[in-house]
Write an enzyme that holds these catalytic residues in place. Structure first.
Site, PDB file in Angstrom:
ATOM      1  N   HIS A  70      -0.735  -4.271   3.273  1.00 34.93           N
ATOM      2  CA  HIS A  70      -2.129  -3.835   3.125  1.00 34.93           C
ATOM      3  C   HIS A  70      -2.633  -3.106   4.374  1.00 34.93           C
ATOM      4  O   HIS A  70      -3.787  -3.276   4.776  1.00 34.93           O
ATOM      5  CB  HIS A  70      -3.013  -5.047   2.817  1.00 34.93           C
ATOM      6  CG  HIS A  70      -4.222  -4.742   1.992  1.00 34.93           C
ATOM      7  ND1 HIS A  70      -5.296  -4.042   2.482  1.00 34.93           N
ATOM      8  CD2 HIS A  70      -4.523  -5.038   0.702  1.00 34.93           C
ATOM      9  CE1 HIS A  70      -6.225  -3.939   1.558  1.00 34.93           C
ATOM     10  NE2 HIS A  70      -5.776  -4.535   0.447  1.00 34.93           N
TER      11      HIS A  70
ATOM     12  N   GLU B 244      -0.975   1.041  -1.153  1.00 36.93           N
ATOM     13  CA  GLU B 244      -0.296  -0.230  -1.395  1.00 36.93           C
ATOM     14  C   GLU B 244       0.745  -0.067  -2.511  1.00 36.93           C
ATOM     15  O   GLU B 244       0.414  -0.124  -3.687  1.00 36.93           O
ATOM     16  CB  GLU B 244      -1.318  -1.300  -1.779  1.00 36.93           C
ATOM     17  CG  GLU B 244      -2.445  -1.478  -0.773  1.00 36.93           C
ATOM     18  CD  GLU B 244      -3.642  -2.183  -1.392  1.00 36.93           C
ATOM     19  OE1 GLU B 244      -3.451  -3.290  -1.957  1.00 36.93           O
ATOM     20  OE2 GLU B 244      -4.754  -1.628  -1.348  1.00 36.93           O
TER      21      GLU B 244
ATOM     22  N   HIS C 253      -5.049 -11.263  -4.289  1.00 36.16           N
ATOM     23  CA  HIS C 253      -4.097 -11.200  -3.170  1.00 36.16           C
ATOM     24  C   HIS C 253      -3.527 -12.551  -2.763  1.00 36.16           C
ATOM     25  O   HIS C 253      -3.384 -12.864  -1.578  1.00 36.16           O
ATOM     26  CB  HIS C 253      -4.765 -10.542  -1.955  1.00 36.16           C
ATOM     27  CG  HIS C 253      -5.004  -9.066  -2.095  1.00 36.16           C
ATOM     28  ND1 HIS C 253      -4.247  -8.258  -2.915  1.00 36.16           N
ATOM     29  CD2 HIS C 253      -5.919  -8.255  -1.505  1.00 36.16           C
ATOM     30  CE1 HIS C 253      -4.691  -7.009  -2.821  1.00 36.16           C
ATOM     31  NE2 HIS C 253      -5.697  -6.982  -1.985  1.00 36.16           N
TER      32      HIS C 253
END
Length: 348
Positions: free
Chosen positions: A179, A313, A105
């Site tokens: 997210h 997501e 991420h």
């Protein structure tokens, strides 16, 4: 449409602001200029009762100390990059290894951990907050100065539209997502195990023990990953399918979408009567059922536990740079990156 702005906290001698958009029907979305975090979404149930349907905190300190990316925009690249490195045009780029020897991420200073510039935009039947950020060349090891904008728009039809744009002065990687952890029961009344889910997808990416794609694309037929017809999330979580066990007794898997902007993802909670329909132009969606949430912190008074929320997501496929048969996440110099995902809140 009403949009308000108030101080939420301070970090690195910079103010963090909370922006709340409220439409003509009372639906509210609150977001921060820190990480573009969505902290609250107040959506009506079948009786018109407005309650929060996402996981989040009331203080900046909690986000900094406990948050597993609650409500944030993650990037430059969503998901994992194997070994924390990649090659573009013969040059090897080394990234921070912030999870089990891999890059996750966007690294330690991903987009979820920076202050964004914010601007309020208002129209007759909608309101928006536009966030912008210049990610400098070399940030977290990525090449290129990348100008990013993320716009959250709330409409009077109870729709949240997230629009992402980006441009780089060098060839680089870019794959953004939001997210947010959803829980349609309202105010975390119940876990998401009895939510129903439908995904127009006939295949997933197989994962290895590090939750990285193996490169194999697997059919969902005859497995707990078949959401082509609606099923209860609990069915999969409680199954003994090896991929479910691998992910910590739940889902953490990329689904390849069969269609776009065609009601391809629908989530609902029978008891509250709330529904969420997601449409996107992305090739995939990662379904994550909060398997790693544990009880070492509270979320607005509720102890954090597995399956308290789920993420949907929408994004390019994880670790695509190492799998040439996946859709590319390489952004060429001066190319326009653009992606739109809509979230329609309704009732059954």
């Amino acid at each position: 449409m009403d949009i308000t702005k108030e101080i939420f906290g301070e970090t690195d001698q910079q103010s963090v602001y909370a922006f709340t958009m409220k439409n003509d029907h009372g639906m509210e979305i609150t977001c921060l200029n820190y990480g573009c975090i969505i902290t609250k979404i107040l959506a009506p149930d079948s009786e018109g009762r407005l309650e929060n349907v996402v996981l989040g905190f009331d203080s900046l300190e909690e986000y900094r100390n406990h948050s597993p990316y609650f409500g944030a925009v993650v990037g430059r690249v969503a998901g994992r990059i194997k070994g924390g490195s990649f090659i573009i045009e013969g040059r090897n780029y080394v990234l921070p290894k912030n999870e089990n020897g891999n890059h996750l991420h966007g690294g330690f200073k991903g987009f979820n951990n920076v202050i964004w510039e914010a601007k309020v935009l208002e129209k007759e039947n909608e309101g928006s907050v536009q966030f912008t950020y210049l990610s400098p060349d070399g940030e977290e090891g990525y090449p290129g100065n990348v100008q990013i904008s993320v716009t959250y728009t709330l409409t009077n039809t109870n729709e949240l539209v997230i629009s992402y744009k980006g441009k780089s002065d060098q060839k680089t990687l870019l794959n953004l997502t939001n997210h947010t952890y959803f829980n349609l029961s309202g105010n975390l009344r119940r876990k998401i195990t009895d939510h129903s889910l439908k995904i127009k997808s006939d295949s997933i990416l197989e994962l290895n023990e590090q939750l990285l794609p193996t490169g194999e694309i697997k059919s969902v037929e005859g497995t707990p990953f078949n959401f082509q017809h609606a099923r209860i999330v609990r069915d999969g979580i409680e199954s003994d399918h090896p991929q479910i066990l691998l992910a910590g007794n739940g889902y953490d898997h990329p689904f390849l979408l069969n269609t776009n902007h065609d009601k391809e993802i629908v989530l609902w909670d029978e008891e509250s009567g709330r529904s969420l329909t997601i449409e996107t132009d992305e090739p995939g969606v990662v379904l994550y059922t909060g398997n790693q949430l544990d009880g070492h912190f509270k979320i607005r008074g509720v102890l954090s536990n597995p399956h308290l929320g789920l993420c949907l997501e929408t994004q390019g496929l994880p670790d695509a740079i190492h799998h040439p048969h996946f859709p590319s996440i390489i952004l060429d110099k001066d190319e326009q990156y653009s992606s739109v995902t809509t979230y329609q809140f309704g009732t059954l």
